[in-house]
Design a protein around this motif. Sequence first.
Motif, PDB file in Angstrom:
ATOM      1  N   SER A  35       0.854  -1.186   0.000  1.00  0.00           N
ATOM      2  CA  SER A  35       0.000   0.000   0.000  1.00  0.00           C
ATOM      3  C   SER A  35       0.891   1.236   0.000  1.00  0.00           C
ATOM      4  CB  SER A  35      -0.911   0.010   1.234  1.00  0.00           C
ATOM      5  OG  SER A  35      -1.497   1.290   1.417  1.00  0.00           O
ATOM      6  N   THR A  36       0.757   2.049  -1.034  1.00  0.00           N
ATOM      7  CA  THR A  36       1.564   3.272  -1.122  1.00  0.00           C
ATOM      8  C   THR A  36       1.275   4.199   0.047  1.00  0.00           C
ATOM      9  OG1 THR A  36       1.655   3.146  -3.541  1.00  0.00           O
ATOM     10  CG2 THR A  36       2.046   5.305  -2.543  1.00  0.00           C
ATOM     11  N   HIS A  37       0.002   4.323   0.393  1.00  0.00           N
ATOM     12  CA  HIS A  37      -0.378   5.215   1.494  1.00  0.00           C
ATOM     13  C   HIS A  37       0.216   4.731   2.816  1.00  0.00           C
ATOM     14  CE1 HIS A  37      -2.667   8.036   3.858  1.00  0.00           C
ATOM     15  NE2 HIS A  37      -3.250   7.059   4.526  1.00  0.00           N
ATOM     16  N   HIS A  38       0.104   3.443   3.071  1.00  0.00           N
ATOM     17  CA  HIS A  38       0.638   2.891   4.319  1.00  0.00           C
ATOM     18  C   HIS A  38       2.159   3.053   4.374  1.00  0.00           C
ATOM     19  CE1 HIS A  38       1.051   0.215   7.772  1.00  0.00           C
ATOM     20  NE2 HIS A  38       2.018  -0.403   7.112  1.00  0.00           N
ATOM     21  N   ALA A  39       2.820   2.789   3.254  1.00  0.00           N
ATOM     22  CA  ALA A  39       4.280   2.909   3.217  1.00  0.00           C
ATOM     23  C   ALA A  39       4.719   4.356   3.421  1.00  0.00           C
ATOM     24  CB  ALA A  39       4.813   2.378   1.888  1.00  0.00           C
ATOM     25  N   THR A  40       3.953   5.298   2.874  1.00  0.00           N
ATOM     26  CA  THR A  40       4.275   6.714   3.057  1.00  0.00           C
ATOM     27  C   THR A  40       4.118   7.119   4.516  1.00  0.00           C
ATOM     28  OG1 THR A  40       3.513   7.179   0.800  1.00  0.00           O
ATOM     29  CG2 THR A  40       3.773   9.065   2.271  1.00  0.00           C
ATOM     30  N   LEU A  41       3.080   6.607   5.161  1.00  0.00           N
ATOM     31  CA  LEU A  41       2.901   6.880   6.588  1.00  0.00           C
ATOM     32  C   LEU A  41       4.060   6.300   7.396  1.00  0.00           C
ATOM     33  CD1 LEU A  41      -0.925   6.201   7.107  1.00  0.00           C
ATOM     34  CD2 LEU A  41       0.240   8.411   7.277  1.00  0.00           C
ATOM     35  N   GLU A  42       4.498   5.109   7.021  1.00  0.00           N
ATOM     36  CA  GLU A  42       5.605   4.472   7.738  1.00  0.00           C
ATOM     37  C   GLU A  42       6.895   5.281   7.607  1.00  0.00           C
ATOM     38  OE1 GLU A  42       6.372   1.153   9.598  1.00  0.00           O
ATOM     39  OE2 GLU A  42       4.595   2.261  10.199  1.00  0.00           O
ATOM     40  N   SER A  43       7.211   5.705   6.398  1.00  0.00           N
ATOM     41  CA  SER A  43       8.433   6.498   6.225  1.00  0.00           C
ATOM     42  C   SER A  43       8.288   7.864   6.893  1.00  0.00           C
ATOM     43  CB  SER A  43       8.779   6.659   4.742  1.00  0.00           C
ATOM     44  OG  SER A  43       7.730   7.254   4.016  1.00  0.00           O
ATOM     45  N   ALA A  44       7.060   8.387   6.937  1.00  0.00           N
ATOM     46  CA  ALA A  44       6.827   9.656   7.635  1.00  0.00           C
ATOM     47  C   ALA A  44       7.048   9.495   9.137  1.00  0.00           C
ATOM     48  CB  ALA A  44       5.412  10.157   7.365  1.00  0.00           C
ATOM     49  N   ARG A  45       6.720   8.329   9.668  1.00  0.00           N
ATOM     50  CA  ARG A  45       6.968   8.073  11.094  1.00  0.00           C
ATOM     51  C   ARG A  45       8.463   8.022  11.386  1.00  0.00           C
ATOM     52  NH1 ARG A  45       2.239   3.925  10.247  1.00  0.00           N
ATOM     53  NH2 ARG A  45       0.486   5.202  10.977  1.00  0.00           N
ATOM     54  N   ALA A  46       9.205   7.367  10.504  1.00  0.00           N
ATOM     55  CA  ALA A  46      10.658   7.330  10.672  1.00  0.00           C
ATOM     56  C   ALA A  46      11.242   8.735  10.534  1.00  0.00           C
ATOM     57  CB  ALA A  46      11.276   6.395   9.633  1.00  0.00           C
ATOM     58  N   HIS A  47      10.722   9.488   9.586  1.00  0.00           N
ATOM     59  CA  HIS A  47      11.198  10.851   9.331  1.00  0.00           C
ATOM     60  C   HIS A  47      10.874  11.765  10.510  1.00  0.00           C
ATOM     61  CE1 HIS A  47      11.821  13.934   5.841  1.00  0.00           C
ATOM     62  NE2 HIS A  47      12.388  14.348   6.962  1.00  0.00           N
ATOM     63  N   THR A  48       9.685  11.618  11.065  1.00  0.00           N
ATOM     64  CA  THR A  48       9.290  12.427  12.217  1.00  0.00           C
ATOM     65  C   THR A  48      10.171  12.120  13.421  1.00  0.00           C
ATOM     66  OG1 THR A  48       6.985  12.535  11.459  1.00  0.00           O
ATOM     67  CG2 THR A  48       7.394  12.983  13.790  1.00  0.00           C
ATOM     68  N   SER A  49      10.458  10.847  13.640  1.00  0.00           N
ATOM     69  CA  SER A  49      11.340  10.457  14.748  1.00  0.00           C
ATOM     70  C   SER A  49      12.730  11.049  14.559  1.00  0.00           C
ATOM     71  CB  SER A  49      11.423   8.930  14.832  1.00  0.00           C
ATOM     72  OG  SER A  49      10.144   8.356  15.022  1.00  0.00           O
ATOM     73  N   TYR A  50      13.202  11.002  13.344  1.00  0.00           N
ATOM     74  CA  TYR A  50      14.521  11.547  12.982  1.00  0.00           C
ATOM     75  C   TYR A  50      14.568  13.054  13.246  1.00  0.00           C
ATOM     76  CZ  TYR A  50      18.156  12.902   9.503  1.00  0.00           C
ATOM     77  OH  TYR A  50      19.234  13.438   8.840  1.00  0.00           O
ATOM     78  N   ASN A  51      13.576  13.772  12.740  1.00  0.00           N
ATOM     79  CA  ASN A  51      13.542  15.222  12.940  1.00  0.00           C
ATOM     80  C   ASN A  51      13.351  15.585  14.409  1.00  0.00           C
ATOM     81  OD1 ASN A  51      13.908  15.763  10.245  1.00  0.00           O
ATOM     82  ND2 ASN A  51      11.754  16.134   9.805  1.00  0.00           N
ATOM     83  N   GLY A  52      12.574  14.766  15.110  1.00  0.00           N
ATOM     84  CA  GLY A  52      12.371  15.014  16.535  1.00  0.00           C
ATOM     85  C   GLY A  52      13.671  14.929  17.312  1.00  0.00           C
ATOM     86  N   CYS A  53      14.498  13.958  16.967  1.00  0.00           N
ATOM     87  CA  CYS A  53      15.804  13.824  17.627  1.00  0.00           C
ATOM     88  C   CYS A  53      16.695  15.021  17.319  1.00  0.00           C
ATOM     89  CB  CYS A  53      16.485  12.534  17.186  1.00  0.00           C
ATOM     90  SG  CYS A  53      15.789  11.040  17.929  1.00  0.00           S
ATOM     91  N   ILE A  54      16.643  15.496  16.083  1.00  0.00           N
ATOM     92  CA  ILE A  54      17.438  16.671  15.714  1.00  0.00           C
ATOM     93  C   ILE A  54      17.016  17.880  16.545  1.00  0.00           C
ATOM     94  CG2 ILE A  54      17.886  18.346  13.874  1.00  0.00           C
ATOM     95  CD1 ILE A  54      17.786  16.044  11.887  1.00  0.00           C
ATOM     96  N   ILE A  55      15.717  18.057  16.715  1.00  0.00           N
ATOM     97  CA  ILE A  55      15.224  19.187  17.501  1.00  0.00           C
ATOM     98  C   ILE A  55      15.676  19.071  18.955  1.00  0.00           C
ATOM     99  CG2 ILE A  55      13.125  20.204  18.485  1.00  0.00           C
ATOM    100  CD1 ILE A  55      11.825  19.933  15.798  1.00  0.00           C
ATOM    101  N   LEU A  56      15.655  17.863  19.496  1.00  0.00           N
ATOM    102  CA  LEU A  56      16.132  17.664  20.871  1.00  0.00           C
ATOM    103  C   LEU A  56      17.608  18.049  20.989  1.00  0.00           C
ATOM    104  CD1 LEU A  56      14.429  14.284  21.866  1.00  0.00           C
ATOM    105  CD2 LEU A  56      13.860  16.581  22.686  1.00  0.00           C
ATOM    106  N   PHE A  57      18.393  17.673  19.990  1.00  0.00           N
ATOM    107  CA  PHE A  57      19.814  18.028  19.995  1.00  0.00           C
ATOM    108  C   PHE A  57      19.996  19.542  19.913  1.00  0.00           C
ATOM    109  CE2 PHE A  57      20.803  13.669  17.958  1.00  0.00           C
ATOM    110  CZ  PHE A  57      20.909  13.094  19.212  1.00  0.00           C
ATOM    111  N   VAL A  58      19.193  20.188  19.073  1.00  0.00           N
ATOM    112  CA  VAL A  58      19.291  21.645  18.919  1.00  0.00           C
ATOM    113  C   VAL A  58      18.917  22.344  20.221  1.00  0.00           C
ATOM    114  CG1 VAL A  58      18.300  23.660  17.757  1.00  0.00           C
ATOM    115  CG2 VAL A  58      18.915  21.633  16.430  1.00  0.00           C
ATOM    116  N   ILE A  59      17.847  21.886  20.850  1.00  0.00           N
ATOM    117  CA  ILE A  59      17.424  22.475  22.127  1.00  0.00           C
ATOM    118  C   ILE A  59      18.519  22.309  23.175  1.00  0.00           C
ATOM    119  CG2 ILE A  59      15.806  22.249  24.049  1.00  0.00           C
ATOM    120  CD1 ILE A  59      13.656  21.526  21.994  1.00  0.00           C
ATOM    121  N   ALA A  60      19.104  21.117  23.227  1.00  0.00           N
ATOM    122  CA  ALA A  60      20.177  20.864  24.192  1.00  0.00           C
ATOM    123  C   ALA A  60      21.378  21.762  23.916  1.00  0.00           C
ATOM    124  CB  ALA A  60      20.590  19.395  24.137  1.00  0.00           C
TER     125      ALA A  60
END
Length: 217
Positions: free
Chosen positions: A182-207
């Motif tokens: 499912s293209t939609h499901h796969a896009t959501l999955e990669s978006a979850r990985a991407h969100t986790s990745y960006n979230g970690c970057i923001i934590l590093f920036v805040i620190a």
Amino acid sequence: MDGPAGSILTIAVLAFVGTRLVTGLRRSMARDGRDLIVRIVRGVRWRHVWPVPFVLAAVIIAASTLARIPGMQRGWWSALGGEGNPVFGSNTSTIGTVWEWLIPAVFMVMLVPALPLFAYAEERMFRSGAEHWSPRRRALKIGQFGLIHAVIGIPIGTALALSIGGAYFMFTYLRSYRTLPSTHHATLESARAHTSYNGCIILFVIAALAVDTLSRA
């Protein structure tokens, strides 16, 4: 770039970025935006999180290596005195003023709620439909994902290094599609990985901002 021209351009960039962040924040507060955010965030699992430190480490190593090549450390945002990604609003011209921490703080407050939406938009642009692409086109999209960051002001070497993140998101997308075609499901999955990745970057920036502020206190 010093002088009035540099200041005007810096203000223009910050105004543009701020406008985009406000737009993202408003979208995150709308019903369809909230529903999409909930679907992405509630679906985040350990498999989306544990690879992130390793991917970021690879990006940092690659960026540091590429920065040694003449010209690779250049970017239009750094030419204006900016630091890192314009989305964080850090600029050398604000050092020693209240704007040094206020602008990044306001920008991040607006960015965090819309983070899944920005990630999803990029996944639709660079990964959605990849199951039908040739290996060459996938590699091209991975490179484009990195280089698009140079367009928004990140140094060229760092932008190229960010392609490693793009490769990880592509891997996540294709792995998901093989599990559930499912293209939609796969896009959501990669978006979850991407969100986790960006979230970690923001934590590093805040620190980093916190450490920098405390060291000057």
